[in-house]
Each structure stands twice: as C-alpha cells, then as structure tokens.
Scaffold this active site. Sequence first.
Site, PDB file in Angstrom:
ATOM      1  N   ASP A 102      14.276 -28.774  -7.568  1.00  0.00           N
ATOM      2  CA  ASP A 102      14.679 -29.368  -6.284  1.00  0.00           C
ATOM      3  C   ASP A 102      16.200 -29.331  -6.225  1.00  0.00           C
ATOM      4  OD1 ASP A 102      12.030 -29.935  -5.688  1.00  0.00           O
ATOM      5  OD2 ASP A 102      12.108 -31.931  -6.581  1.00  0.00           O
ATOM      6  N   ASP A 132       1.734 -31.805  -0.492  1.00  0.00           N
ATOM      7  CA  ASP A 132       2.422 -32.937  -1.118  1.00  0.00           C
ATOM      8  C   ASP A 132       1.483 -34.122  -0.971  1.00  0.00           C
ATOM      9  OD1 ASP A 132       4.675 -31.452  -1.655  1.00  0.00           O
ATOM     10  OD2 ASP A 132       5.741 -32.069   0.148  1.00  0.00           O
TER      11      ASP A 132
END
Length: 260
Positions: free
Chosen positions: A130, A11
């Site tokens: 998500d 990330d």
Amino acid sequence: MLAKRIIPCLDVDNGRVVKGVQFVDIKDAGDPVEVAKRYNEQGADEITFLDITATSDERDTTYHTVERMAETVFVPLTVGGGVRKIADIRNLLNAGADKVAINSAAVFTPEFVGEAAQKFGNQCIVVAIDAKRVADIEVDGIIMPRWEIFTHGGRKPTGIDAVAWARKMAELGAGELLVTSMDGDGTKKGYDLALMKQITSRVNVPVIASGGVGNLQHLAEGVLEGGVDAVLAASIFHFGEYTVQEAKAYMAAQGIQMRL
C-alpha cells in the site's frame, strides 16, 4: 506473451464486501460469497479477497468465508488480511486459497516472505504494497516522485520507500506484487501509472495494479502504460457499472492479449 488478467477485489469487513475512498468512507457491496460467485460467472481470471481490518483488529482472516468462497468459485483465489505467521498461510491454503497475500507482516519481518516462499513455493506468495505519494525528491537535478509504504490497512506510515521495497520483496521470494496506490483508491481517476512504471521496470515478478479504476480505459492504461501483468478493480464491478466480460472485450480491442 502471457495473457493479462482482470482481478475483481473483495475488501471484506465484518463478513461483508465493502468499498471505500482512499481507505475510508466505506460503502456496503454485499455478501462475499455471492459477489465472488458473480465474478466467477462473468469470467474473472482470478479473485482477490482482503480482510481489511484483520491486521488492525489483531485477528485471523475468516477461514469459514474462504472455505465457502473456494467451494463456489473455480478461478484462482488470493486471500490476505491478518497473515502473520506460517500457520496462517497453511490454514488459508487448506481453506481453499490458491495464493496468500502478505502485507503488514512483511514490513515487520521481511524474512517471513522468504520463509513462506521456501515452504509453500513463491507461486502462492503475494506481497501487497500500500503506497502513498509523499514529498518529491531530487535525483541528479531531476525532481522525482517518491512513494512510501503504509501498513495496518493504510493506517500506519513506515518511512519505507515503496519502489525499493518492491525490489526487496521480489528478491526475497515474493511470486507476485499487488501494488495499491492509496492516493488513487476509490477515486476513479485511474491507476498511479508513474508508481506502476517505477516498480514494473525494476522487478522481474508479475505486478498487479490496484487503486483508482473508474472506467475501462484505466484498466487498459495499467497494462499499456504502467506495464503491469494484471489489473485489479472493485467499485466499477461491485456497483454494476461494468461486467468483467465488458472489461475483457474492451482490453482485447486495445490489442491486449486476454483470455476471453
């Protein structure tokens, strides 16, 4: 049977690898190119690079970082973050990405996924989902968990059911689904196996589990109980708790077919 894959996830925010808990509480984990190089040397099957603030900041993913990473690593590289149009996908593939992950843009324009798959081949289109567990629902007298998808790096609720959405994305042409449990993200309590099972039992494309790995057993559970094709993890690798080789050896010892 195809070998299962281990995918370290980077990330990236402002050019640095970061790791949070439930999408907040961020810690620095290093330079993305150096981190990717380490995982390449450790035998990662693939590497995923997600620019986690590109969509919310309304900017493009850093092509320069992708280029540097592609020159350094020799395993498939999936890149996501800020992918909104066909040109974004082309630019990322030209920069050296092997696959491109679409998240928020798929929600706003689902047909974008089909268009991308048609243009570039579904093997390089990953839809990232998500999902957060919301109020349970009753189906035929049975209480069932329900998950909803969020966009903008987990910041915006959509009201869309995650399992139904996964099916729709697979039907539209996604070659792979990257499913992150927002509840599990960074908690080290294991994948949301119920969510993974619900999705893997309903789609016929590979599913990557993400969110919640705290030990090697969690990786094995993703495959053996969640039914996924690949397991993605960040914290356990970034901060030196385990290497990719150790993870592969552990999973192989559990009877899971791995590329050792």
